[in-house]
Design an enzyme around this catalytic site. Structure first.
Site, PDB file in Angstrom:
ATOM      1  N   GLU A 120      82.199  53.209 -67.342  1.00  0.00           N
ATOM      2  CA  GLU A 120      82.789  54.261 -68.182  1.00  0.00           C
ATOM      3  C   GLU A 120      81.837  54.622 -69.322  1.00  0.00           C
ATOM      4  O   GLU A 120      81.706  55.780 -69.688  1.00  0.00           O
ATOM      5  CB  GLU A 120      84.125  53.792 -68.761  1.00  0.00           C
ATOM      6  CG  GLU A 120      85.251  53.856 -67.764  1.00  0.00           C
ATOM      7  CD  GLU A 120      86.540  54.386 -68.394  1.00  0.00           C
ATOM      8  OE1 GLU A 120      86.840  55.580 -68.153  1.00  0.00           O
ATOM      9  OE2 GLU A 120      87.206  53.624 -69.107  1.00  0.00           O
ATOM     10  N   THR A 169      88.642  64.554 -75.731  1.00  0.00           N
ATOM     11  CA  THR A 169      88.640  63.183 -76.275  1.00  0.00           C
ATOM     12  C   THR A 169      87.866  63.164 -77.584  1.00  0.00           C
ATOM     13  O   THR A 169      88.221  62.450 -78.524  1.00  0.00           O
ATOM     14  CB  THR A 169      88.029  62.209 -75.249  1.00  0.00           C
ATOM     15  OG1 THR A 169      88.781  62.334 -74.041  1.00  0.00           O
ATOM     16  CG2 THR A 169      88.104  60.764 -75.711  1.00  0.00           C
TER      17      THR A 169
HETATM   18  N1  HSE Z   1      92.028  54.130 -76.712  1.00  0.00           N
HETATM   19  C1  HSE Z   1      91.353  55.336 -76.315  1.00  0.00           C
HETATM   20  C2  HSE Z   1      91.740  56.440 -77.278  1.00  0.00           C
HETATM   21  C3  HSE Z   1      91.810  55.689 -74.919  1.00  0.00           C
HETATM   22  O1  HSE Z   1      92.913  56.503 -77.626  1.00  0.00           O
HETATM   23  O2  HSE Z   1      90.898  57.235 -77.675  1.00  0.00           O
HETATM   24  C4  HSE Z   1      91.065  56.851 -74.358  1.00  0.00           C
HETATM   25  O3  HSE Z   1      89.764  56.466 -73.961  1.00  0.00           O
END
Ligand code: HSE
Length: 292
Positions: A120, A169
């Site tokens: 990843e 993200t």
């Molecule tokens: N723990 C990570 C986040 C999960 O919340 O950004 C997604 O990769």
């Protein structure tokens, strides 16, 4: 030839940012691997058009490299990319167990957590074992900052509601506060401990109570159109706890037995009222990757 399946996962569960994760019984990715001189990748299924097939850009290529296990790899996506449901972790975990079996490498599931997390990292730049750990080990998992992992078998009904919105993200991590107050820290530790005790007992009420998070979730909720209305609708329909799934945009609801259908329907309806299409998976805590 070896076939393997690995499930969607939901990270964080509110109070366990970058720490907690849970495997869902469905949806899931499946992979088919066959020995080859060089790794090549084919992708079909949900969102396949957005997934690169070059081995150095795809998480399964990085996993094949890490295991020194070149193969032709077919991924059938059941977990849509950018859903907040651990899409790349599902592919990485399925490829890791399949290639481990194909080449008889003999690695344990725990060893494969770091292999899949490294995969990843190669592709996304950042490794969060909070999705690959439950995808490989199943149940509820706790990943510490040194990447040591604990898994707990739990059995709870869940709804994962996936809206047709895109949350990057990068944006979702960008809104995470740099610091927390002592009050928020104390509240979060109490909630996280309550949630963990609830998972040990498969107690939906304790788990739901422990999902409250005063730090990360309020910031991320702003990025998901309709979040507050969907959360309220799920709680009204009987969900015991609701939070953003991973980095979003999916929303995870924990339910008691017999309530998933109405929780799922109300969540989809609340998204529709906010002008957002959505689908809901009526699922439950599930098992990790399997070879079949
Ligand atoms: N723990 C990570 C986040 C999960 O919340 O950004 C997604 O990769």
């Amino acid at each position: 030839m070896v076939f393997a399946r690995a499930p969607a996962t939901s990270a964080n569960l509110g109070s366990g940012f970058d720490t907690f994760g849970v495997a869902l019984s469905h949806p899931a990715d499946t992979v088919q691997v066959e020995r080859a001189e060089e790794t090549s990748i084919e992708v079909s299924g949900a969102g396949a058009q957005f997934i690169p097939t070059e081995p150095d850009k795809n998480v399964v290529g990085a996993v094949a490299d890490a295991l020194d296990a070149p193969a032709h790899i077919h991924i059938d996506k059941g977990v849509r990319p950018s859903s907040g449901l651990g899409s790349s972790a599902a592919s990485a975990a399925a490829a890791a167990v399949a290639l481990n079996a194909l080449y008889d490498r003999g690695y344990s599931r725990a060893d494969l957590v770091s292999v899949a997390a490294e995969g990843e990292a190669v592709v996304s730049g950042e490794a969060h074992a909070d999705n690959v750990a439950p995808a490989l080990l199943g149940g509820f998992t706790i990943v510490r900052s040194d990447d040591t992992t604990t898994s707990i078998d739990a059995d709870l009904p869940l709804v994962a509601c996936l809206p047709e919105v895109v949350v990057s993200t990068r944006d979702a991590r960008g809104v995470v506060p740099d610091a927390v107050s002592m009050d928020d820290h104390v509240e979060t530790v109490g909630n996280a401990a309550t949630l963990t005790a609830g998972m040990c007992r498969s107690d939906a009420d304790l788990v739901g109570r422990g999902m409250d998070d005063p730090v990360v979730t309020p910031a991320r909720a702003e990025l998901i159109t309709g979040y507050e209305a969907v959360r309220e609708a799920a709680l009204d329909a009987g969900a015991t706890g609701v939070s953003v799934s991973g980095a979003g945009p999916s929303i995870l609801a924990v339910c008691r037995e017999g309530q998933r259908r109405s929780v799922a329907a109300r969540m989809v309806e609340a998204f529709a009222d906010a002008g957002v299409g959505a689908r809901a998976y009526q699922t439950r805590v599930g098992e990790g990757a399997t070879v079949f």
